[in-house]
Design a protein around this motif. Structure first.
Motif, PDB file in Angstrom:
ATOM      1  N   LYS A  27     -43.521 -43.819   7.855  1.00 17.96           N
ATOM      2  CA  LYS A  27     -43.342 -43.434   9.244  1.00 17.96           C
ATOM      3  C   LYS A  27     -44.580 -43.877  10.011  1.00 17.96           C
ATOM      4  N   LYS A  75     -40.424 -42.285  14.145  1.00 16.91           N
ATOM      5  CA  LYS A  75     -39.614 -43.177  13.314  1.00 16.91           C
ATOM      6  C   LYS A  75     -39.713 -44.617  13.793  1.00 16.91           C
ATOM      7  N   THR A 110     -38.086 -38.762  10.823  1.00 21.01           N
ATOM      8  CA  THR A 110     -39.027 -39.811  11.228  1.00 21.01           C
ATOM      9  C   THR A 110     -39.280 -40.825  10.117  1.00 21.01           C
ATOM     10  N   TRP A 111     -38.677 -40.646   8.956  1.00 25.63           N
ATOM     11  CA  TRP A 111     -38.898 -41.578   7.851  1.00 25.63           C
ATOM     12  C   TRP A 111     -37.937 -42.759   7.929  1.00 25.63           C
TER      13      TRP A 111
END
Length: 412
Positions: A149, A158, A171-172
């Motif tokens: 991220k 993200k 957000t990954w």
């Protein structure tokens, strides 16, 4: 005169290419230590440079070539122009360039957070502003499955240019580097793997409909005379039923093991363990729903249960409360806990395999895990310990744990 440079992540790499060409044209004699494949523009590289250089001073030495393992310059490296390539951009030799969108032009500080350190540990790497974007190049990375991220002015963000997603970590983003080392995590050819389906069931623990993901092996036959063994595979804290598929690469691991002939044909169920009473949820809700829809066995000798972290704790809880209910038990990065009230004889008589796993000392459960081994030893519980898996409390470790455990199930 002896020249040194790191790999293509070294800002001086291209300058070294130009310098050697100029020296060659001018007929100037020099030595080149070769390209350090593992480091660039950091103290690891500079320490290695000094170690090589100092013994050469003020005396004659027989060796004037590059250090062992160092390669040749391959010409100047020119990354794709900003905004012109998918992100991350991965070269054939494992160098990865990450790039933000133009949304963070006014940001003061941007870093990349990724599991790209040894064993899958996480590093924060500063990104550099390039025009109206931010960039960073890392590597070479070994073939494996990676996630990352951006952290923009201390806020997790993200990479919206990367279409991958992780349900429990919005957000990954993820990417994959192919190679022999990562073969078991790669997709098998289309049409050759098993199927992952959603199973919706009613929970009397949460009083709502819930979902599990179910892997069935290639050639699954719902009318087979002999019911399939069933393996319940649980996630950890802060996760849910999607994580073993999205992050654990469970489908890929199971597909490869099956096609390689290592896996007993089985049904694998990945359910949501976020409940107040896991034992009741599994025994009264999930297991009956699975047996109603799939051709799986209710015989404890044909049932397995394993989990990571919180799921490993739930697995141990089930083992203590219902010894022998699942003949095959696996716990990843989880401690055995208290030995009070444990029916050791029932566990040993009813369990065909109890195999436990943990990361290295960077896995925060390592102390409690080791204490659990002592507890089991003192009680006389029969178990197998796979040894320390290099890496932290993270997916690199748990993927390797599943790779080891799955082929051992239902063979005793």
């Amino acid at each position: 005169m002896r020249l040194y440079t790191g790999n293509v992540t070294d800002p001086a790499y291209n300058a070294t290419v130009r310098l050697t060409r100029a020296l060659d044209r001018a007929g100037v004699r020099y030595e080149f230590d070769g390209v350090n494949p593992d480091a660039g523009a950091n103290w690891n590289a500079w320490q290695e440079n000094l170690i090589d250089f100092v013994p050469r001073l003020f005396r004659t030495v027989p060796d004037h070539g590059p250090s062992a393992g160092h390669g040749r310059l391959k010409g100047e490296i020119t990354p794709p122009a900003a905004g012109t390539t998918p992100t991350p951009y991965v070269t054939e030799d494992g160098f990865v360039t990450f790039e933000t969108t133009t949304d963070f032009t006014d940001a003061k500080h941007v870093t990349l957070w990724a599991n790209d350190a040894p064993g899958g540990s996480w590093l924060r790497i500063p990104m550099s502003r390039e025009g109206d974007r931010w960039r960073a190049t890392v590597g070479p990375l070994d073939p494996w499955f990676y996630y990352y991220k951006f952290i923009v002015d201390r806020v997790s963000v993200k990479d919206t240019s990367n279409p991958t997603k992780v349900t429990t970590e919005p957000t990954w983003s993820t990417f994959f580097i192919s190679g022999q080392r990562s073969r078991l995590l790669s997709d098998v050819p289309a049409g050759q793997g098993g199927k992952v389906e959603s199973l919706t069931y009613r929970s009397n623990v949460t009083n709502q409909d819930r979902t599990a993901l179910v892997w069935t092996p290639p050639g699954y036959d719902p009318k087979r005379a002999q019911p399939y063994p069933v393996f319940y595979l649980q996630h950890g804290g802060g996760q849910n039923h999607t994580d073993w598929v999205e992050m654990g690469r469970a489908k890929q691991i199971l597909d490869h093991h099956f096609l390689d002939g290592n896996l007993v044909p089985m049904v694998v169920v990945m359910s949501n363990g976020n409940v107040s009473d896991f034992n009741k949820e599994l025994l009264d809700n999930i297991d009956p729903a699975v047996r109603a829809r799939y051709n799986v066995s209710g015989d404890p000798s044909q049932q397995a249960l394993a989990g990571l972290s919180m799921g490993g704790g739930q697995t141990f809880g089930m083992l203590k409360a219902h010894p022998g209910r699942f003949a095959y038990i696996g716990a990843f990065s989880a401690g055995f806990g208290s030995g009070a009230g444990v029916d050791v004889a029932a566990i040993n008589n009813g369990t065909k395999l109890l195999r436990v796993y943990v990361g290295d000392v960077t896995d925060f459960v390592y102390p409690s895990f080791m204490a659990g081994l002592t507890t089991m030893d003192n009680l006389g519980v029969h178990y197998e310990f796979d040894g320390v898996t290099p890496g932290p409390h993270g997916w690199d470790v748990w993927q390797k744990n599943l790779i080891d455990l799955a082929p051992r199930l239902f063979k005793r």
